[in-house]
Write an enzyme that holds these catalytic residues in place. Structure first.
Site, PDB file in Angstrom:
ATOM      1  N   CYS A 184      21.473  31.553  -4.443  1.00  0.00           N
ATOM      2  CA  CYS A 184      20.705  32.710  -5.201  1.00  0.00           C
ATOM      3  C   CYS A 184      21.345  32.970  -6.038  1.00  0.00           C
ATOM      4  O   CYS A 184      21.352  33.949  -6.995  1.00  0.00           O
ATOM      5  CB  CYS A 184      20.375  33.011  -3.712  1.00  0.00           C
ATOM      6  SG  CYS A 184      21.412  33.929  -2.867  1.00  0.00           S
ATOM      7  N   HIS A 185      22.981  32.643  -6.159  1.00  0.00           N
ATOM      8  CA  HIS A 185      23.548  33.597  -6.880  1.00  0.00           C
ATOM      9  C   HIS A 185      23.781  32.749  -8.730  1.00  0.00           C
ATOM     10  O   HIS A 185      23.723  33.364  -9.492  1.00  0.00           O
ATOM     11  CB  HIS A 185      25.510  33.390  -6.082  1.00  0.00           C
ATOM     12  CG  HIS A 185      25.787  32.154  -6.303  1.00  0.00           C
ATOM     13  ND1 HIS A 185      25.667  31.063  -5.168  1.00  0.00           N
ATOM     14  CD2 HIS A 185      26.640  31.194  -7.735  1.00  0.00           C
ATOM     15  CE1 HIS A 185      25.611  30.024  -5.220  1.00  0.00           C
ATOM     16  NE2 HIS A 185      26.681  29.787  -6.234  1.00  0.00           N
TER      17      HIS A 185
END
Length: 155
Positions: A121-122
């Site tokens: 998700c980064h």
């Protein structure tokens, strides 16, 4: 029916102490919060080893069975995240097109990702900025992960 028991393994990483949870033969959770632990299993050993290789820049793609609990939309978002190549980013709007939703809903799915780093998700940013990050030390951790991967951060 009772939930399967979880095993927990905590490892030190450049972005803080990180705990990996296993149940039913898959990684079901990971993150900077949690019960911690030092359980051993072939899967937890593999996950810890792959995480160390990722931080040593020797691994770009994780090869682990993942079983995140979430809605069908969240799972579609997380699957889309896993398709983003190492060192690249996509916007919330880009991922919304793939997952069939809107950018705000993608942001919520990012925030509820139960297996950060392994489900990257980064790598999701805002159209005009870095965007948020709910793990570790927030945006600082996101910047460090993207920097590790060599992602272009002109935001």
């Amino acid at each position: 029916m009772a939930a399967a028991p979880r095993l927990y393994r905590s490892v030190d990483t450049p972005v803080g102490r990180f705990t990996i949870a296993e149940a039913e033969g898959a990684v079901v959770a990971a993150g900077w919060r949690g019960p911690g632990g030092d359980a051993r299993s072939p899967l937890l050993d593999a996950a810890a080893g792959q995480l160390a290789a990722y931080f040593d820049r020797r691994l770009q793609d994780f090869d682990l069975p993942l079983m995140p609990a979430g809605t069908a939309f969240e799972r579609a978002v997380w699957q889309g995240m896993c398709a983003i190549p190492y060192g690249q980013t996509r916007t919330y709007a880009d991922l919304a097109k793939v997952a069939g939703g809107v950018a705000r809903a993608v942001g919520q799915a990012c925030g509820s990702n139960p297996i950060p780093i392994f489900i990257p998700c980064h790598r999701i940013t805002g159209s005009h900025g870095l965007g948020g990050f709910s793990g570790g030390e927030g945006r600082m951790t996101k910047r460090r992960l993207l920097g590790l991967e060599g992602a272009m951060l002109d935001i």
